[in-house]
Design an enzyme around this catalytic site. Structure first.
Site, PDB file in Angstrom:
ATOM      1  N   ALA A 611       0.848  -1.207   0.000  1.00 35.69           N
ATOM      2  CA  ALA A 611       0.000   0.000   0.000  1.00 35.69           C
ATOM      3  C   ALA A 611       0.875   1.245   0.000  1.00 35.69           C
ATOM      4  CB  ALA A 611      -0.983  -0.023   1.157  1.00 35.69           C
ATOM      5  N   GLU A 667      -7.861  -8.403  -2.292  1.00 35.03           N
ATOM      6  CA  GLU A 667      -8.060  -8.053  -3.688  1.00 35.03           C
ATOM      7  C   GLU A 667      -9.545  -8.227  -3.974  1.00 35.03           C
ATOM      8  OE1 GLU A 667      -5.655  -7.329  -6.392  1.00 35.03           O
ATOM      9  OE2 GLU A 667      -4.684  -6.728  -4.538  1.00 35.03           O
ATOM     10  N   ASP A 678      -0.926 -13.044  -5.198  1.00 29.78           N
ATOM     11  CA  ASP A 678      -0.695 -11.618  -4.957  1.00 29.78           C
ATOM     12  C   ASP A 678       0.701 -11.384  -4.374  1.00 29.78           C
ATOM     13  OD1 ASP A 678      -1.765  -8.895  -4.821  1.00 29.78           O
ATOM     14  OD2 ASP A 678      -1.521  -9.182  -2.657  1.00 29.78           O
ATOM     15  N   LYS A 682       4.057  -9.454  -5.899  1.00 29.42           N
ATOM     16  CA  LYS A 682       4.775  -8.384  -5.189  1.00 29.42           C
ATOM     17  C   LYS A 682       6.265  -8.670  -5.103  1.00 29.42           C
ATOM     18  CE  LYS A 682       0.837  -6.828  -2.471  1.00 29.42           C
ATOM     19  NZ  LYS A 682       0.062  -7.095  -1.256  1.00 29.42           N
TER      20      LYS A 682
END
Ligand code: ADP
Ligand code: ASP
Ligand code: MG
Length: 814
Positions: A611, A667, A678, A682
């Site tokens: 984030a 998500e 996910d 990343k």
């Protein structure tokens, strides 16, 4: 003695003429005064239109003559008392009859020579000045009307005549004796040649009339009264933040006007500069405003750029060929040919290779230029030593002007840097040896954007306008819009950053607003928008061609991610929380990075990992300063962390996952989190940013999810998880039995990446990780034992939106 000139807009209508009268009355109390008037606003254009229609065989010219007659008769009726109207009305009728008679002649002959053009155009100034003179007399303001054709003598180059100053000065001084105290009223723009034929000084030439009179009579000042409060830092029609310049040198004013600042007709400066007479530009509609003073300057130590202007409708002519190198005489022949055919050269560049000469001319001259130059060089063209003239149209010149450039290195660097960053391609550059002007030839459609960014750079260094095109109004998108709304005022006041959302789209609709969408009512506005069509959204965004444009992708959509390459083509920056582009096959990721660099556009996606935590930014800082990544260890899924922090076997695993989704950490499809996909994305993005050519299928993923949970839809996913509760419980119990916690960990080391569930002991950095926190440990050459740690809330719409917001600001500040 002073000369005041009032332009067309100052005398467009009776109300305005009354205001002009009080300005003149007030001025006349100070000094002996001479007043020059233009035609009423728009009249010169109409006269020209009449003649053109007649020459083209269109009888509509009669209709225009009727309109002109009415316009002038009406002015008389509105200004003069009944008793004084009759002679002035007759004058108008008589002059309009003449206009019609001339047009009838043009219509019959289908011929509209420059001589006839001047004759017709002269009626505008003649009628306006006579009506105003009669009105002043009727109001008790005595004055004498003089015909400028008896004062100013020119050659017979109709429509752009050259002034014979010797004869003109004599005539002016004789007609207006120094001892005389009359108020004189004189039509601008018109003059006559030695045979008495009416000539004009070129469009906008009334300013010149005022300067010629002022110089001949040694006036103390020439005042140009118009509809803006002075010469501005840029054309106010194109740059809304343009400001009036309080003082400017003659040379600067001349450069600005030559390069398109219409407020003053370029030749105006010459006669007054010779005599050191200052020119004042004043606003008829705001007489109290100071206006601009044009004088001998420059001020000492003044390093300012004074203004920016532009000329449209430019064509670039390039003469190229190997036969030109080292052989003298080519440029002479080129320019001689252009001069012989009265083609005005606005800009010249020649590279030192001498292989080509490039000149900028008015677009209207291209056909003629091509014919005469190809003819002049026909011998060389035939032998192949010179190519036929290359003509490019649709161009414009922008020019930066200021005496101060001379002593100030770096101006051109700044100029080209800022327009380059906005994706404007420069076709040619010229800098006068006076170092007072730097000009660039660019595409006409880039003019407005370039003027605005240059204006921001040179005149409002602390101000920047940011134009956002946002795709996505879901969880993150709506939070982002709310945050922008909340910060808009602060950013404008504290950082001089004006943020505007000019385009907004979700999967259903798209909406654009040139002035920026009112963010208190974006939902309603979007509802009224067109049906969403991604490629049209991109096209419209590119077509708007706004400065400092940023495309913000707050979707999780693969189609949106797939068009970033198109967006970069126009140098529009991209800020994305959508991870799909950066986790696509390496080739696409690399292409985007290269495009962003080549097009000087930012590509920021800090929120792809953690984030708004500064993870990618930190990694980039480490690498840029020469560090090298050895290993990355991280807990990167806010969702999985939330799930494993809250799951203790009491409440079912499925319920905890559901809670994570309800709270907005997952998500849109939670299976992407639970499967580890996910996290794989990343760690791959981090590895790629660290320089590794990693693909998804190179990453080892030891999934803890029973395969049965990952089939079917989301509802099936939840119910299958419920029935697999025993599996999840056993995972938890195995870790708890060792006094450890479950964490889903990503690792990257020596080109290898893996993700999977691990048992974490209490002494490990990952143990004390609560809620939806993320953590990243960077082991690098500089941090070999004790890693650089970034830790904090790594999921949630609010923090993700704030990370996107920060990237947006970074995109234009970098
Ligand atoms: P007038 O009718 O008074 O002669 P013009 O229309 O010839 O007026 O010139 C004034 C106009 O010039 C302004 O209304 C403005 O739109 C335009 N203009 C273009 N560039 C500039 C500039 N740099 N400063 C001021 N005005 C400019
Ligand atoms: N009326 C003329 C023109 O429109 C001259 C002027 O306004 O200065 O060009
Ligand atoms: Mg003008």
């Amino acid at each position: 003695m002073q000369v005041l000139k009032f332009g067309g807009s100052s005398v467009a209508g009776a109300g305005r003429i009354k205001e002009v009268k009080s300005i003149i009355q007030e001025a006349a109390t100070r000094h002996r005064t001479l007043v020059v008037f233009s035609a009423f606003g728009g009249v010169t254009d109409k006269l020209l239109h009449c003649g053109t229609l007649a020459a083209g065989g269109h009888e509509d010219y009669k209709e225009i003559v009727v309109q002109l007659t009415q316009q002038h008769l009406e002015a008389v009726k509105n200004l003069l008392p009944l008793t004084a109207q009759s002679p002035v009305l007759s004058m108008v009728v008589q002059q309009c009859n003449e206009i019609e008679a001339i047009c009838n002649g043009i219509f019959l002959l289908r011929e509209f020579s420059d001589k006839t053009k001047d004759r017709i155009l002269s009626y505008g100034e003649l009628m306006a000045s006579r009506i105003i003179s009669a009105y002043f007399i009727a109001e008790g303001l005595a004055n004498t009307w003089l015909d400028a054709r008896n004062l100013i003598r020119t050659d017979s180059l109709f429509t752009a005549a050259t002034v014979d100053f010797e004869t003109s000065n004599q005539q002016i001084q004789k007609s207006i004796p120094a001892t005389d105290t009359h108020l004189y009223i004189i039509p601008g723009f018109i003059a006559s040649d030695k045979d008495g034929a009416t000539t004009t000084l070129g469009r906008g030439g009334s300013d010149y009339t005022a300067a010629i009179l002022g110089a001949a009579l040694d006036a103390s000042v020439v005042e140009i009264w118009t509809d803006v409060s002075g010469m501005m830092t840029a054309d106010p029609r194109l740059v809304s933040n343009a400001k009036a310049i309080d003082h400017i040198s003659y040379h600067e004013a001349m450069e600005l006007s030559h390069f398109g600042a219409k407020v003053i007709y370029p030749p105006t400066i010459q006669p007054v500069m010779k005599k050191g007479i200052p020119v004042l530009i004043k606003n008829t509609f705001a007489p109290a405003d100071a206006g601009t003073r044009i004088h001998s300057g420059p001020e000492e130590n003044d390093t300012n750029i004074r203004g920016i202007s532009s000329i449209g409708k430019i064509a670039l002519l390039s003469l190229e060929g190997s036969g030109m190198v080292g052989i003298p005489g080519f440029s002479k022949r080129l320019f001689e040919t252009l001069a012989q055919h009265a083609i005005n050269v606005i800009l010249i560049t020649q590279a030192s290779s001498e292989h080509s000469i490039c000149v900028g001319v008015d677009e209207s001259a291209t056909q003629k230029a091509k014919a005469v130059i190809d003819d002049a060089f026909s011998f060389e063209i035939e032998r192949g030593t010179v190519n036929p003239l290359l003509v490019e149209k649709g161009l414009a010149i922008i020019a930066l002007v200021g005496d101060g450039m001379k002593s100030h290195p770096g101006t051109s660097g700044k100029m080209f840097g800022v327009i380059g960053r906005n994706g404007v391609n420069i076709r040619a550059i010229a800098q006068g040896s006076s170092e007072r002007n730097i000009s660039a030839v660019i595409a006409a459609e880039d003019v407005k954007k370039s003027l605005n960014v240059l204006h921001e750079e040179f005149f409002e260094p602390s101000y920047k306008q940011l134009n956002l095109f946002i795709a996505g109004t879901g969880n993150v998108g709506s939070k982002l819009l709310a945050q922008i709304l909340q910060q808009q005022e602060y950013l404008l006041n504290a950082l001089r950053l004006q943020i505007r959302v000019v385009g907004l789209a979700n999967s259903r609709r798209m909406y654009f607003s040139a002035d920026g969408i009112d963010l208190t009512a974006w939902k309603a506005a979007l509802d009224t928008g067109d049906l969403m069509n991604l490629s049209e959204f991109i096209q419209r965004m590119q077509k708007k061609n706004l400065r400092n444009s940023v495309f913000v992708d707050v979707t999780a959509n693969n189609k949106v991610a797939a068009i970033y390459d198109e967006v970069f083509q126009k140098s529009i920056s991209i800020v994305a929380c959508n991870k799909i582009a950066c986790s696509s096959p390496y080739g696409y990721y690399k292409k985007l990075k290269d495009l962003s660099r080549d097009h000087n556009a930012s590509f920021l996606f800090e929120t792809n990992v953690g984030a708004s935590l500064p993870i990618i930014g930190t990694l980039n800082d480490l690498l840029r300063s020469g560090d090298r990544v050895r290993k990355i260890e991280a807990v990167l899924s806010g969702t999985l962390n939330f799930v494993f922090n809250n799951y203790n076997g009491e409440q079912s695993f499925a319920k905890v996952v559901h809670q994570a989704q309800t709270e907005g950490y997952t998500e849109p499809d939670p299976r992407l989190d639970l499967s580890g996909t996910d996290v794989m994305r990343k760690i791959m993005i981090l590895a790629r940013e660290a320089g590794e050519k990693l693909e998804m299928d190179h990453i080892t993923n030891v999934s803890f999810m029973p395969p049965s949970c990952m089939q079917g839809d989301i509802q099936a996913f939840y119910s299958e998880m419920e029935s697999q509760e025993a599996h999840f419980k056993s995972l938890f119990n195995a870790a708890a039995a060792e006094g450890k916690k479950l964490k889903f960990v990503a690792r990257y080391e020596d080109g290898n990446a893996s993700v999977g569930l691990q048992h974490i002991a209490p002494q490990h950095d990952f143990y004390h990780l609560y809620g939806k926190d993320n953590i990243v440990l960077f082991y690098t050459d500089r941090y070999p034992e004790q890693p650089m740690v970034v830790k904090g809330a790594g999921a949630g719409a609010e923090v993700t939106a704030s990370g996107v917001f920060a990237d947006i600001i970074r995109a234009v500040r970098s």
